[in-house]
Enzyme design. Structure first.
Site, PDB file in Angstrom:
ATOM      1  N   ASP A 367      -6.739   8.367   0.453  1.00 29.89           N
ATOM      2  CA  ASP A 367      -6.428   7.040   0.285  1.00 29.89           C
ATOM      3  C   ASP A 367      -6.912   5.953   1.110  1.00 29.89           C
ATOM      4  OD1 ASP A 367      -4.517   4.598   0.345  1.00 29.89           O
ATOM      5  OD2 ASP A 367      -3.097   6.087  -0.803  1.00 29.89           O
ATOM      6  N   HIS A 400      -2.322   0.578   3.012  1.00 37.25           N
ATOM      7  CA  HIS A 400      -1.672   1.412   1.904  1.00 37.25           C
ATOM      8  C   HIS A 400      -1.510   2.827   2.243  1.00 37.25           C
ATOM      9  CE1 HIS A 400      -1.920   3.234  -2.450  1.00 37.25           C
ATOM     10  NE2 HIS A 400      -1.426   1.875  -2.685  1.00 37.25           N
ATOM     11  N   ASN A 492      -0.163  -0.037 -12.339  1.00 39.53           N
ATOM     12  CA  ASN A 492       0.513  -1.207 -12.126  1.00 39.53           C
ATOM     13  C   ASN A 492       0.295  -2.480 -13.228  1.00 39.53           C
ATOM     14  OD1 ASN A 492       1.767   0.108  -9.996  1.00 39.53           O
ATOM     15  ND2 ASN A 492       0.324  -1.107  -8.561  1.00 39.53           N
TER      16      ASN A 492
END
Length: 641
Positions: A367, A400, A492
């Protein structure tokens, strides 16, 4: 083939493909022109018949979600600040000024949101501690002074105080105060709300409310979220619209306690299940019938006994002790009860009775990095790796990765912040995405390979792109062949188009649901989806020792990664394919029966999955494969000798 050489060769060919944490939109089906009638096929999304809103409607849904996330984050910030001030206020009586001053400086050092703290004294001898040297505009300082004056007034009455955020058009601050329990003194703090701006900027990208990357111009393809259908309770937990009670029982409060003869008559009339005396507290009795429903019992008692009070025997009123595995464990983490709806709804609390995790199981988080000094992640982080800049630590400069890591592994029962899904286990932070929140196929592939080679047994990837990059797939297959459980978010954009790495067959793909067990309005879907997990306004850790509420399939994915870690903790002998099958097979079935395009196999059920995994041996449904694998390992060991 050696991975180092393979990656070096591949980078020139695929480095231009960007793998984003937040997936770009693609228009995959034409919208009807103005005035045209939509066909049935355009209204139907696979087997789910739903109205497809216009892009403007989709944008409104996402803007609403953003406002919810910002509002929830503000509440988290206030609650966290309140807890810290209460701790300081408790020490006013017993601690020396020197000790209090040290505690305040330490707090400000690790929590930059405390812009200034004041030790308020009823004698007028206040002491100020400024945590920031930034200058404040005169009009803002005037408002600050006004709210501080109100805080002083509250403390003189030994009352707490919280101001609204200000200034109104561009909120930056709020004032909070907590009194000492021992005298008229207290603590006042001016809080910086920069986290609200960060969350807004983060979610503008995450929910695709702004073009991301900046040069992109994408159209949103969307489906309507069904908000009109009645909520169906599908777990063992209460929700705001449902109160559970025992159907054949009733609670009766008499004006005068009945005699033994009267109780015997009641037991006979209602055909009681047991002849022994019913349970009671003073004048209140719990009656249990063998055949009468709660409504029938109510009618009987009203007509014949005219009691003072009657009510159903709600589940939380029972005075019987449930089996240990059925009794949910409630942690003392500050934000759990009020904000972490996501854990009970997937039966995490009951699951903890079976497994809390093991330090032998390492979860790689590929990430943006992780906040290495967050107090709620203390002791849970391994050294990690920074693919972007190997000479630096994998520090999170976006937020995040820290949020993802907290969902999996924030410390539990430490009276701090949130509860992660695992009490034991380690996070291996791998920074493969830069400060913009994006990274190349090379950086993500390299991050996966590094995590595998450094002990990860589960890897979470809350990132993706719609490009099927062979380069990335080879890294995925390398991890899969090394028995790693790979988990990825679908994206998303509310689109059916497969995103990668989620759509690779070696990966558990995860879409998002809301607190009503419905598909989140932003969540991608499709026939490649394996399972769903909570993804709306999820509270978790955030950089600078803070907490934020974020929405996205990025938040859903770590729930599944954490479940995989719990399964590997309770039964280390399971192969990655077995772990994946257990997760898919033990779910809360949503939507159409079985696998469907909106929910995959269903929403994860932590308790059911851990129960299926078993504390020893392989689960029954995987027993043949388990025996085959054990025989193969024995044969291999014999041949090697």
């Amino acid at each position: 083939m050696k991975w180092g050489r393979w990656v070096a060769i591949g980078v020139s060919g695929v480095a231009a493909i960007t793998v984003l944490t937040l997936l770009p939109q693609f228009n995959i089906s034409p919208q009807p022109q103005a005035g045209q009638q939509r066909t049935k096929q355009q209204i139907m999304q696979n087997t789910k018949q739903k109205e497809v809103p216009r892009p403007a409607e989709e944008k409104q849904l996402k803007q609403l979600m953003l406002r919810r996330d910002v509002t929830a984050t503000e509440r988290l910030a206030r609650l966290d600040a309140k807890r810290h001030l209460q701790a300081l206020a408790e020490g006013i009586k017993d601690s020396s000024l020197s000790k209090l001053s040290t505690d305040i400086r330490e707090l400000q050092k690790g929590h930059k949101q405390f812009r200034s703290i004041m030790l308020y004294s009823s004698t007028g001898k206040d002491k100020h501690f400024r945590g920031s040297n930034e200058r404040t505009a005169p009009d803002v300082q005037e408002q600050t002074n006004y709210y501080v004056a109100l805080a002083r007034k509250a403390l003189r009455k030994s009352e707490p105080y919280e101001s609204p955020v200000f200034p109104e058009k561009n909120p930056h601050f709020f004032v909070i105060a907590e009194p000492s329990r021992h005298n008229k003194d207290g603590i006042i703090a001016v809080m910086d709300t920069h986290i609200l701006r960060r969350v807004k900027e983060h979610q503008d990208k995450n929910l695709r409310l702004i073009p991301y990357p900046k040069e992109g111009k994408y159209k949103i393809e969307s489906v309507h979220t069904d908000t009109l259908k009645d909520l169906t309770v599908k777990t063992g937990h209460d929700n705001e619209k449902a109160s559970h009670f025992y159907e054949n029982e009733i609670v009766v409060t008499f004006k005068e306690p009945p005699s033994d003869q009267q109780l015997a008559q009641i037991q006979k009339d209602i055909k009681a299940k047991h002849t022994n005396k019913p349970r009671s507290i003073r004048n209140t009795y719990i009656f249990q019938s063998d055949s009468m429903s709660m409504d029938e019992l109510k009618k009987y008692f009203v007509q014949k006994w005219r009691p003072a009070f009657i009510e159903p025997h709600y589940l939380y009123m029972t005075n019987e002790t449930a089996p240990a595995a059925d009794s949910p464990e409630i942690p003392n983490d500050l934000l759990f009860s009020e904000y972490q709806w996501n854990l009970p709804i997937i039966e995490t609390n009951r699951g903890w009775k079976l497994s809390k995790g093991s330090n032998d199981v390492i979860v790689g988080v590929v990430d943006t990095g992780v906040d290495l000094y967050h107090p709620d992640l203390e002791g849970r982080l391994l050294k990690g790796y920074n693919v972007i800049d190997p000479d630096k630590d994998p520090t999170d400069d976006v937020g995040h990765g820290t949020h993802v890591a907290g969902i999996i592994s924030a410390n539990v029962n430490n009276n701090e912040g949130i509860a992660g899904m695992t009490w034991g286990g380690k996070i291996l932070p791998v920074k493969a995405l830069d400060q913009s929140g994006s990274g190349t196929t090379y950086s993500v592939a390299q991050g996966i390979i590094w995590a595998v080679d450094n002990g990860a047994k589960v890897i979470n990837m809350s990132l993706g792109n719609y490009a099927d990059a062979q380069f990335l797939h080879e890294a995925i297959k390398y991890a899969f062949d090394k028995d790693v459980v790979l988990v990825a978010a679908t994206g998303n954009d509310n689109t059916e188009r497969p995103g990668y790495p989620a759509a690779y067959p070696e990966v558990l793909s995860v879409s998002a649901t809301d607190n009503n067990l419905k598909k989140a309005s932003f969540s991608n879907y499709g026939d490649y989806v394996d399972v769903v997990a909570p993804g709306e306004s999820i509270a978790s850790t955030y950089p600078d020792n803070q907490y934020a509420a974020l929405s996205g399939t990025s938040m859903a994915s770590p729930h599944v990664a954490a479940l995989a870690a719990l399964i590997r903790s309770i039964n280390p002998d399971l192969k990655n394919t077995e772990v994946m099958d257990i997760i898919r097979s033990n779910v809360i079935d949503l939507g159409d029966p079985g696998h469907d395009n909106m929910y995959g196999y269903g929403q994860i059920d932590v308790f059911a999955a851990l129960e299926a995994a078993g504390a020893s041996g392989a689960p029954l449904q995987l027993w043949p494969q388990h025996i085959d694998q054990k025989l193969k390992r024995l044969l291999d060991d014999t041949l090697q000798r």
